[in-house]
Design an enzyme around this catalytic site. Sequence first.
Site: not given
Length: 222
Positions: A29-30
Amino acid sequence: FTSTALTGRRIMLTAGPTWEAIDPVRGITNHSSGMMGYALAQAAAEAGAQVTLISGPTSLTKPERVTSVDVVSACDMHNAVMERIAEQDIFIGVAAVADYRPVDSADQKIKKNADEMTITMVKNPDILADVANLEHAPFCVGFAAETHDVVDYARGKLERKKLDLIAANHVGGSETGFGVPDNAISLISRDRVLDLPKQSKHALARRLIIEIADSYQKKNEK
Ligand code: C5P
């Protein structure tokens, strides 16, 4: 704060990060918090638009008077957008969509037996570009986070993805951008650059919605 250009218009936004599963407990993810997208969804609803928010995983409370659809991965987000895009007047892609996803996600938790492991990744669909390329595309607005040459890179993206507007985010410093309450943006169209100085994401969202409404109206008058 209302905008006659937006009264009854249908606006769809994507917001937040996406989560690309590696196995049932792990993923890629980020750091997108979803704040900018949620602030824009709220500002659009306050301005009188009918808003649909397609959101990746975030810890934020949904804005009032907004229809929301929660998704996890980029492919889920792509499907959720495409299912509902035909009725939309304006599309704003704010989500930080993962560029790649693991080619397969394991059904069971992967055990740490091997000293090395390799994850093969494949490219995710570009949701915004797919929307902008539709035969009856809505008015399309993108976001671009850049650390340097912000306006040049963003303008390239505007043209490549066939967007009407792109909001270029200065993410170089620690005071604006990801996960912090303030942001500074340059709003770029084919013929101008509007610099919106550092301010709260809520103030910026209202300003952006006014500018988007204005450009949308001008395009429709042509
Ligand atoms: O190409 P880049 O990821 O920098 O473009 C950013 C813009 O494109 C954002 O508006 C983002 O929401 C959108 N985007 C998308 N789907 C992707 C990648 C980016 O909608 N797979």
